[in-house]
Design an enzyme around this catalytic site. Structure first.
Site, short mmCIF file in Angstrom:
data_model
loop_
_atom_site.label_atom_id
_atom_site.label_comp_id
_atom_site.label_asym_id
_atom_site.label_seq_id
_atom_site.Cartn_x
_atom_site.Cartn_y
_atom_site.Cartn_z
N LYS A 241 0.86 -1.19 0.00
CA LYS A 241 0.00 0.00 0.00
C LYS A 241 0.89 1.23 0.00
O LYS A 241 1.69 1.43 0.92
CB LYS A 241 -0.90 0.00 1.24
N LYS A 253 -10.25 12.87 7.87
CA LYS A 253 -9.71 12.57 9.20
C LYS A 253 -9.76 13.83 10.07
O LYS A 253 -9.75 14.94 9.55
CB LYS A 253 -8.25 12.11 9.09
N ARG A 327 -7.63 -0.47 1.21
CA ARG A 327 -8.16 -1.75 0.72
C ARG A 327 -8.67 -1.62 -0.71
O ARG A 327 -8.67 -2.60 -1.46
CB ARG A 327 -9.25 -2.25 1.68
N1 BES Z 1 -4.17 4.57 6.83
C1 BES Z 1 -5.28 4.32 7.67
C2 BES Z 1 -4.96 3.34 8.80
C3 BES Z 1 -4.00 3.85 9.85
C4 BES Z 1 -4.48 4.50 10.97
C5 BES Z 1 -2.65 3.62 9.73
C6 BES Z 1 -3.59 4.96 11.92
C7 BES Z 1 -1.78 4.05 10.70
C8 BES Z 1 -2.25 4.72 11.79
C9 BES Z 1 -6.42 3.73 6.88
O1 BES Z 1 -6.52 4.14 5.57
C10 BES Z 1 -7.67 4.15 7.57
O2 BES Z 1 -7.91 5.31 7.67
N2 BES Z 1 -8.43 3.17 8.06
C11 BES Z 1 -9.63 3.43 8.77
C12 BES Z 1 -10.63 2.39 8.35
C13 BES Z 1 -12.04 2.68 8.80
C14 BES Z 1 -12.56 3.91 8.11
C15 BES Z 1 -12.89 1.47 8.48
C16 BES Z 1 -9.34 3.33 10.26
O3 BES Z 1 -8.52 2.52 10.66
O4 BES Z 1 -9.93 4.10 11.02
ZN ZN Z 2 -4.73 4.72 4.65
ZN ZN Z 3 -7.64 5.96 5.35
#
Ligand code: BES
Ligand code: ZN
Ligand code: ZN
Length: 478
Positions: A241, A253, A327
């Site tokens: 990724k 975010k 994903r």
């Molecule tokens: N890149 C993030 C995951 C992440 C979070 C990596 C904190 C490192 C530190 C990913 O793309 C993401 O935002 N995932 C969400 C998924 C949710 C929306 C289902 C998450 O983990 O909150």
């Molecule tokens: Zn991400």
């Molecule tokens: Zn994300």
């Protein structure tokens, strides 16, 4: 800083400083016991003390210390030595088993990232010199030690290469810059390199990845690096990724959780570091590294919650949260990788979910897949390499949580628990039937980046995935 090995007893080696590991028992009869005690040294865990008049740096270590402890103590000792003006440090062997850990401690522990400092402060310490003789005076086979040094150096430097890439800002390390980095690596390491731009991605019908990148002024790139030795023992596909920035997209975010999201490319950087090490070690393994390099941004043309996307393998995805973008990118890159390369195994690396950190803590990589014994091999490889991995098991109930009423699958779970596993189960939709048992997914969300020093790591990228993968490849592709 260089790590060297001399075929000489420690006393005969000329260096500014000597590093010695001392157990509590050895401390009792140590020639400098009095002086060290006066300085407050008690031979307690991780304690360091420098006797400058003797040019001696002493590091306390437990009697039965593991590789992990030696690695970590070596990193602390080298960091201390780097604060002085000495240019060289020498050290004996502490049984050949610990040599690898000590080299890693030195090369990973001395890492600094100062590209954005206007006045970088280079350390004076240039050489760490190992003697081939043991702490107790007995002598080791120099050839065996030399091959450990050569191999460990390549792997540690590849880990530092990954850290350098991860640490670069989203302004500098755009998807295009990642592609240029891959091209430069392919030239120096004699790899094949294919890059797809937006037109190429459209031709390949990679609309999930394209949608994620659509609102960015830095358009996406698919990177494919290949290392093809003549008679490979195995063919391995690696997928990373490579979100050069993850703002969350329209499911934006919050201000604090957006900070550090330059590290969302760490999986892509890891697969580049792994193929770098494999090619430098000239392993008899064909390795393909695929990176989905994309920036997830907002804008009038951004993809939206409520959109339905068609991935490369034809499956449709209901977008319910644009922040679950990794994903979507991986769905297409996994599809592309499996279409173009028939491999024995497929491994993917991704900072995929915050939930992985909730499950395993901030230091541990989540290991997911259908093949229990294959996952076990990886847990062992990780442990041997000094990385932390934990198994996150699938079950058929969790699979139901990503069902969609509108499309084939939803990009988020209907329940707020087990998010690392439901993300992996989403990816499972894009793994071909013949590869189900040959696939392992690594969630490196916690392990790839740190904001406080731990083990051999300093602030920033850790290079997670490189050491454990080289360990697995060396063990299982003979
Ligand atoms: N890149 C993030 C995951 C992440 C979070 C990596 C904190 C490192 C530190 C990913 O793309 C993401 O935002 N995932 C969400 C998924 C949710 C929306 C289902 C998450 O983990 O909150
Ligand atoms: Zn991400
Ligand atoms: Zn994300």
């Amino acid at each position: 800083m260089n790590v060297k090995l001399y075929n000489q007893p420690l006393e005969q080696i000329d260096a500014d400083l000597t590093l010695e590991f001392v157990t509590p028992k050895q401390f009792e009869t140590h020639p400098h016991h009095g002086l060290l005690s006066k300085a407050g040294f008690k031979a307690e865990a991780d304690q360091l003390c420098t006797l400058h008049e003797h040019r001696l740096l002493v590091c306390a270590i437990a009697d039965d210390a593991s590789d992990e402890l030696y690695r970590s103590c070596m990193a602390s000792a080298i960091k201390t030595a780097m604060n002085y003006a000495y240019t060289s440090l020498k050290i004996a062997q502490y049984t050949p088993g610990h040599f690898k850990a000590l080299i890693e401690g030195a090369l990973l522990g001395s890492y600094r990232f100062e590209a954005y400092k206007s006045e970088p402060k280079p350390s004076s310490l240039l050489d760490v010199i190992f003697s081939n003789t043991n702490h107790d005076g007995s002598v080791n086979d120099i050839d065996a030690l030399e091959s450990i040094l050569a191999q460990t150096t390549v792997i540690a430097k590849a880990t530092n290469f990954v850290r350098d890439l991860v640490n670069q800002t989203p302004y500098d390390m755009t998807p295009q810059a990642m592609a240029v980095t891959a091209e430069i690596l392919s030239q120096s390491n004699n790899l094949e390199c294919t890059i797809l731009d937006v037109n190429g991605l459209e031709d390949e019908k990679m609309f999930a990845m394209l949608s994620v990148g659509r609102a960015s002024s830095n358009p996406p790139r698919l990177i494919h690096l290949a290392y093809k030795p003549e008679n490979p023992k195995k063919v391995i596909t690696l997928v990373g990724k490579g979100l050069t920035y993850d703002s969350g997209g329209l499911s934006l975010k919050g201000a604090t959780s957006m900070v550090t999201m330059k590290m969302d490319k760490a999986g892509g950087c890891a697969v580049m570091g792994i193929i770098k090490a494999v090619s430098e070690l000239k392993l008899d393994i064909e390795v393909h590294a695929f990176v989905g390099a994309v920036e997830n941004m907002i804008g009038g043309n951004a993809y939206k919650p409520d959109d339905v996307l068609r991935a490369k393998n034809g499956k449709t995805i209901e977008v319910r949260n644009t922040d679950a973008e990794g994903r979507l990118v991986l769905a297409d890159v996994l599809g592309y990788a499996q279409e173009y390369v028939k491999s024995d195994y497929i491994f993917d690396y991704a900072t995929l979910t915050g939930a992985c950190m909730v499950a395993l803590g901030p230091y541990t990589t989540g290991v997911m897949g259908h093949n229990e014994s294959l996952k076990q091999e990886w847990l062992t490889a990780a442990e041997q390499s000094g990385e932390y991995c934990g198994n996150l098991p699938f079950n058929r109930h969790l699979k139901k949580l990503i069902k969609s009423d509108l499309a084939d699958v939803s990009n988020v779970s209907s329940k707020p628990y087990g998010g690392a596993i439901t993300a992996a189960l989403f990816l499972d939709n894009f793994i071909d039937d013949n590869m189900k048992e040959k696939w392992v997914h690594f969630d490196i969300a916690g392990s790839a980046y740190t904001e406080s020093a731990w083990d051999v790591h300093t602030y920033g990228g850790t290079g997670a995935g490189v050491r454990m993968t080289l360990n697995w490849l060396l063990e299982h592709c003979k």
